[in-house]
Design an enzyme around this catalytic site. Structure first.
Site, mmCIF file in Angstrom:
data_model
loop_
_atom_site.group_PDB
_atom_site.id
_atom_site.type_symbol
_atom_site.label_atom_id
_atom_site.label_comp_id
_atom_site.label_asym_id
_atom_site.label_seq_id
_atom_site.Cartn_x
_atom_site.Cartn_y
_atom_site.Cartn_z
ATOM 1 N N ASP A 190 -8.509 -7.409 0.257
ATOM 2 C CA ASP A 190 -7.661 -7.495 1.445
ATOM 3 C C ASP A 190 -8.428 -6.958 2.640
ATOM 4 O OD1 ASP A 190 -6.242 -4.707 2.599
ATOM 5 O OD2 ASP A 190 -7.145 -4.513 0.621
ATOM 6 N N ASP A 208 0.857 -1.175 0.000
ATOM 7 C CA ASP A 208 0.000 0.000 0.000
ATOM 8 C C ASP A 208 0.896 1.228 0.000
ATOM 9 O OD1 ASP A 208 -2.184 1.603 0.053
ATOM 10 O OD2 ASP A 208 -2.891 0.992 2.034
ATOM 11 N N CYS A 216 -8.149 -26.705 12.893
ATOM 12 C CA CYS A 216 -9.241 -27.663 12.719
ATOM 13 C C CYS A 216 -8.738 -29.098 12.604
ATOM 14 C CB CYS A 216 -10.064 -27.284 11.490
ATOM 15 S SG CYS A 216 -10.947 -25.713 11.686
ATOM 16 N N HIS A 249 -7.027 -20.098 11.091
ATOM 17 C CA HIS A 249 -8.334 -20.605 10.650
ATOM 18 C C HIS A 249 -9.098 -19.545 9.862
ATOM 19 C CE1 HIS A 249 -12.298 -22.367 10.548
ATOM 20 N NE2 HIS A 249 -12.750 -21.240 11.065
ATOM 21 N N CYS A 301 -12.912 -27.766 7.355
ATOM 22 C CA CYS A 301 -11.704 -26.957 7.170
ATOM 23 C C CYS A 301 -10.459 -27.800 7.459
ATOM 24 C CB CYS A 301 -11.743 -25.739 8.093
ATOM 25 S SG CYS A 301 -10.286 -24.672 7.977
ATOM 26 N N CYS A 361 -7.383 -26.475 8.093
ATOM 27 C CA CYS A 361 -6.326 -25.653 8.685
ATOM 28 C C CYS A 361 -5.726 -26.346 9.909
ATOM 29 C CB CYS A 361 -6.858 -24.268 9.058
ATOM 30 S SG CYS A 361 -7.829 -24.223 10.587
#
Length: 367
Positions: free
Chosen positions: A260, A87, A303, A329, A298, A300
């Site tokens: 984002d 940015d 999880c 997550h 999920c 991840c």
């Protein structure tokens, strides 16, 4: 473009950078200070992230772009080998308005660290982003607050367009892509004028800023629906600062590709998990004896290996691991969602699965 939805403006694409390709639509995690808060680079790679953001203003403050440049650039400095976007510092013109002064030359900040003077101009922003070495640099812009008068927003647009010309003149091209930013607040004629000006610069990508800055969500949707069709078809379209599921789906339906937001890690640090479109506060007593996985669908780290009860325990005990696990997550959830949208576009079912709120969608009755 690699695929299109026949009923909406949703599309899949591939944006190529010196550090790899970004398949769109895609959520981009925010690593403001060259780190996605609480998450290591190997962990971040597991979430499915392809492109990560960092912030020009904050990296200029600490450690300074010269340190990053001496390290071989931002990729080597933070150990991330994929695409990076920086940015411009333009959002800090909005978020740090109490400690800055704006004129046509640029913005003068009082450093939030020690009160020293910081001069940020389009040319300075481009120089810092070149030193950081990101794959994509954002143009320096003025993001007006909400609410603001029409005159104030018109002035911010005029300044943004003039600054964009200076960014282009000083950027120098090369392998680093420069994206322009559309402003205009909630005024349709200003949004249209800004989109036409920025599109005429024919840059590698185009962003829409000045949303998710306090306006009603219906206003954000209206801007997305208005501006999406005005953006150049063969360029990636980036909606800045947006990362909620519904808003990303509406934006994808209107031709946006990149997103984002700090939301997933901010929520994660405070004990909130994104599950099945809901926000669950893992501190709540109902999770104390719940030994099932956080989200069975999920994959991840949280999880796969930990229960809701264990995550509840981590937050009730104020253990740092809980913040990392929920951040991972939540990031994985948003990345899975944008990946699922891409798959639905390719399979021709995006309108049914993700865009029931669009008036011409066959699934509009389900919303």
């Amino acid at each position: 473009m690699t695929a299109r939805c026949p009923r909406t403006r949703a599309r899949c694409g591939c944006f190529t950078t010196p550090h790899g390709a970004v398949q769109t639509p895609r959520f981009m995690p925010v690593g403001t200070a060259a780190t996605v808060k609480g998450v290591s680079t190997p962990q971040l790679q597991e979430t499915g992230a392809q492109m990560v953001l960092a912030n020009t203003f904050h990296l200029h403050l600490q450690p300074g772009e010269s340190v990053v440049e001496d390290a071989g650039g931002l990729h080597r400095f933070m150990g991330w080998n994929g695409p990076l976007l920086t940015d411009s510092g333009g959002f800090q013109v909005f978020s740090l308005d109490a400690i800055n002064r704006i004129d046509d030359t640029g913005v003068v900040f009082s450093s939030p660290r020690d009160g020293s003077r910081i001069d940020l101009t389009p040319e300075r922003s481009m120089a810092i982003q070149r030193a950081l070495g990101a794959d994509v640099a954002m143009a320096f812009d003025q993001c007006p607050p909400y609410p603001a008068s029409e005159a104030a927003v018109a002035e911010a647009c005029r300044r943004t367009h003039r600054w964009l010309e200076r960014c282009v003149a000083s950027h120098g091209g090369g392998t680093q892509a420069l994206f322009g930013i559309v402003q205009g607040g909630c005024f349709p004629h200003l949004r249209e004028a800004s989109a036409l000006v920025v599109a005429a610069m024919d840059l590698p990508g185009i962003a829409v800023g000045g949303v998710s800055v306090g306006e009603p969500v219906e206003e954000m949707h209206r801007v997305v629906r208005q501006v999406g069709p005005l953006l150049p078809e063969q360029r990636p379209h980036y909606l800045m600062g947006v990362g909620s599921l519904r808003e990303m789906a509406i934006a994808v339906a209107n031709g946006f590709d990149l997103f984002d937001c700090v939301l997933p890690t901010r929520l994660g640090r405070h004990g909130t998990a994104l599950v099945a479109g809901e926000r669950w506060n893992l501190r709540n007593a109902r999770f104390r004896h719940d030994h099932g996985p956080l989200d069975p669908s999920c994959g991840c780290l949280a999880c796969r290996h930990h229960s809701r009860s264990y995550l509840h325990h981590l937050f009730r005990s104020d253990e740092l691991l809980g913040r990392t696990l929920l951040s991972l997550h939540n990031l994985t959830t948003l990345l899975r969602f944008t990946t699922a949208m891409a798959q639905a576009i390719r399979e021709g079912c995006f309108a049914e699965d993700f865009a029931p709120w669009e008036p011409d969608s066959p699934a509009t009755h389900t919303w």
